[in-house]
Design a protein around this motif. Structure first.
Motif, PDB file in Angstrom:
ATOM      1  N   ILE A 173       0.868  -1.174   0.000  1.00  0.00           N
ATOM      2  CA  ILE A 173       0.000   0.000   0.000  1.00  0.00           C
ATOM      3  C   ILE A 173       0.903   1.222   0.000  1.00  0.00           C
ATOM      4  CG2 ILE A 173      -1.783   1.261   1.251  1.00  0.00           C
ATOM      5  CD1 ILE A 173      -2.664  -1.386   2.478  1.00  0.00           C
ATOM      6  N   GLU A 174       0.681   2.105  -0.963  1.00  0.00           N
ATOM      7  CA  GLU A 174       1.500   3.311  -1.045  1.00  0.00           C
ATOM      8  C   GLU A 174       1.335   4.131   0.227  1.00  0.00           C
ATOM      9  OE1 GLU A 174       0.819   5.476  -4.647  1.00  0.00           O
ATOM     10  OE2 GLU A 174       0.744   3.643  -5.836  1.00  0.00           O
ATOM     11  N   PRO A 175       2.406   4.799   0.688  1.00  0.00           N
ATOM     12  CA  PRO A 175       2.340   5.569   1.934  1.00  0.00           C
ATOM     13  C   PRO A 175       1.197   6.589   1.967  1.00  0.00           C
ATOM     14  CG  PRO A 175       4.603   5.390   1.198  1.00  0.00           C
ATOM     15  CD  PRO A 175       3.741   4.804   0.114  1.00  0.00           C
ATOM     16  N   GLU A 176       0.935   7.222   0.821  1.00  0.00           N
ATOM     17  CA  GLU A 176      -0.144   8.215   0.781  1.00  0.00           C
ATOM     18  C   GLU A 176      -1.501   7.552   1.045  1.00  0.00           C
ATOM     19  OE1 GLU A 176       1.889   7.716  -1.998  1.00  0.00           O
ATOM     20  OE2 GLU A 176       3.333   9.242  -1.413  1.00  0.00           O
ATOM     21  N   GLN A 177      -1.708   6.385   0.408  1.00  0.00           N
ATOM     22  CA  GLN A 177      -2.964   5.666   0.613  1.00  0.00           C
ATOM     23  C   GLN A 177      -3.067   5.160   2.050  1.00  0.00           C
ATOM     24  OE1 GLN A 177      -3.543   2.537  -2.277  1.00  0.00           O
ATOM     25  NE2 GLN A 177      -4.668   3.928  -3.598  1.00  0.00           N
ATOM     26  N   GLU A 178      -1.967   4.700   2.593  1.00  0.00           N
ATOM     27  CA  GLU A 178      -1.973   4.197   3.964  1.00  0.00           C
ATOM     28  C   GLU A 178      -2.362   5.299   4.942  1.00  0.00           C
ATOM     29  OE1 GLU A 178       0.739   1.475   6.947  1.00  0.00           O
ATOM     30  OE2 GLU A 178       1.591   2.159   5.069  1.00  0.00           O
ATOM     31  N   VAL A 192     -13.376   2.982   1.847  1.00  0.00           N
ATOM     32  CA  VAL A 192     -12.613   4.177   2.157  1.00  0.00           C
ATOM     33  C   VAL A 192     -12.655   5.004   0.875  1.00  0.00           C
ATOM     34  CG1 VAL A 192     -10.364   5.124   2.784  1.00  0.00           C
ATOM     35  CG2 VAL A 192     -11.095   2.925   3.741  1.00  0.00           C
ATOM     36  N   PRO A 193     -13.203   6.225   0.924  1.00  0.00           N
ATOM     37  CA  PRO A 193     -13.326   7.022  -0.307  1.00  0.00           C
ATOM     38  C   PRO A 193     -11.991   7.194  -1.041  1.00  0.00           C
ATOM     39  CG  PRO A 193     -14.527   8.049   1.481  1.00  0.00           C
ATOM     40  CD  PRO A 193     -13.737   6.916   2.081  1.00  0.00           C
ATOM     41  N   ASN A 194     -12.048   7.024  -2.350  1.00  0.00           N
ATOM     42  CA  ASN A 194     -10.902   7.231  -3.238  1.00  0.00           C
ATOM     43  C   ASN A 194      -9.743   6.259  -3.019  1.00  0.00           C
ATOM     44  OD1 ASN A 194     -12.215   9.507  -4.423  1.00  0.00           O
ATOM     45  ND2 ASN A 194     -11.594  10.690  -2.643  1.00  0.00           N
ATOM     46  N   VAL A 195     -10.021   5.109  -2.399  1.00  0.00           N
ATOM     47  CA  VAL A 195      -8.991   4.107  -2.159  1.00  0.00           C
ATOM     48  C   VAL A 195      -9.527   2.758  -2.622  1.00  0.00           C
ATOM     49  CG1 VAL A 195      -7.615   2.929  -0.384  1.00  0.00           C
ATOM     50  CG2 VAL A 195      -8.024   5.370  -0.202  1.00  0.00           C
ATOM     51  N   LYS A 196      -8.677   1.968  -3.220  1.00  0.00           N
ATOM     52  CA  LYS A 196      -9.072   0.655  -3.740  1.00  0.00           C
ATOM     53  C   LYS A 196      -9.504  -0.297  -2.623  1.00  0.00           C
ATOM     54  CE  LYS A 196      -6.851  -3.446  -5.602  1.00  0.00           C
ATOM     55  NZ  LYS A 196      -5.665  -4.053  -6.155  1.00  0.00           N
ATOM     56  N   TYR A 197      -8.860  -0.215  -1.483  1.00  0.00           N
ATOM     57  CA  TYR A 197      -9.050  -1.195  -0.420  1.00  0.00           C
ATOM     58  C   TYR A 197     -10.249  -0.877   0.465  1.00  0.00           C
ATOM     59  CZ  TYR A 197      -4.435  -2.353  -2.031  1.00  0.00           C
ATOM     60  OH  TYR A 197      -3.380  -2.681  -2.827  1.00  0.00           O
ATOM     61  N   ARG A 198     -10.712  -1.888   1.189  1.00  0.00           N
ATOM     62  CA  ARG A 198     -11.820  -1.755   2.137  1.00  0.00           C
ATOM     63  C   ARG A 198     -11.281  -2.089   3.525  1.00  0.00           C
ATOM     64  NH1 ARG A 198     -13.168   0.096  -2.059  1.00  0.00           N
ATOM     65  NH2 ARG A 198     -14.928  -0.476  -3.334  1.00  0.00           N
ATOM     66  N   TYR A 199     -12.099  -1.830   4.544  1.00  0.00           N
ATOM     67  CA  TYR A 199     -11.664  -2.171   5.896  1.00  0.00           C
ATOM     68  C   TYR A 199     -12.803  -2.750   6.706  1.00  0.00           C
ATOM     69  CZ  TYR A 199     -13.817   1.981   8.086  1.00  0.00           C
ATOM     70  OH  TYR A 199     -14.698   2.922   8.558  1.00  0.00           O
ATOM     71  N   VAL A 200     -12.429  -3.429   7.777  1.00  0.00           N
ATOM     72  CA  VAL A 200     -13.373  -4.010   8.721  1.00  0.00           C
ATOM     73  C   VAL A 200     -12.623  -4.180  10.046  1.00  0.00           C
ATOM     74  CG1 VAL A 200     -12.832  -6.401   8.065  1.00  0.00           C
ATOM     75  CG2 VAL A 200     -15.064  -5.882   9.059  1.00  0.00           C
ATOM     76  N   VAL A 201     -13.369  -4.171  11.141  1.00  0.00           N
ATOM     77  CA  VAL A 201     -12.760  -4.381  12.452  1.00  0.00           C
ATOM     78  C   VAL A 201     -13.160  -5.772  12.926  1.00  0.00           C
ATOM     79  CG1 VAL A 201     -12.572  -3.567  14.827  1.00  0.00           C
ATOM     80  CG2 VAL A 201     -12.815  -1.915  12.964  1.00  0.00           C
ATOM     81  N   ILE A 202     -12.161  -6.615  13.128  1.00  0.00           N
ATOM     82  CA  ILE A 202     -12.378  -7.984  13.583  1.00  0.00           C
ATOM     83  C   ILE A 202     -11.588  -8.181  14.865  1.00  0.00           C
ATOM     84  CG2 ILE A 202     -12.095 -10.430  13.030  1.00  0.00           C
ATOM     85  CD1 ILE A 202     -12.179  -9.614  10.057  1.00  0.00           C
TER      86      ILE A 202
END
Length: 99
Positions: A28-33, A70-80
């Motif tokens: 993941i690019e630093p900016e995206q992170e 996450v707007p404008n980002v390829k990846y998604r997130y979830v809390v597990i």
């Protein structure tokens, strides 16, 4: 002749293994992170339980787990289990466990 075939087979296996490892590595690019971490901090989610899934890079999440955009980002997130994980929505594989 047998020596050449053995060497060629070993080289082929080595290259195939290197390709498989490279395919699993997602950077993941630093900016995206930064964008992801800031968004996740501002948009906290309730933690969910996913029995039988190891929270490590490369583990795949079942279709029953809702991934959040996450707007404008390829990846998604979830809390597990109280850990935020970043997921590739195409493969549903964990690409990072946010610390």
């Amino acid at each position: 002749m047998k020596m050449h075939l053995t060497t060629a087979a070993a080289a082929l296996l080595l290259l195939a293994g290197a390709g498989a490892v490279a395919a699993q590595d997602v950077v993941i690019e630093p900016e995206q992170e930064t964008v992801i971490k800031e968004y996740v901090h501002k948009q906290p989610l309730a933690s969910v339980k996913v029995p039988g899934v190891e929270l490590s890079v490369g583990s795949a999440l079942p279709d029953t787990v809702e991934l959040h955009e996450v707007p404008n980002v390829k990846y998604r997130y979830v809390v597990i289990d109280n850990q935020t994980v970043i997921v590739d929505p195409g493969t549903r594989k964990i690409v990072e466990v946010v610390q």
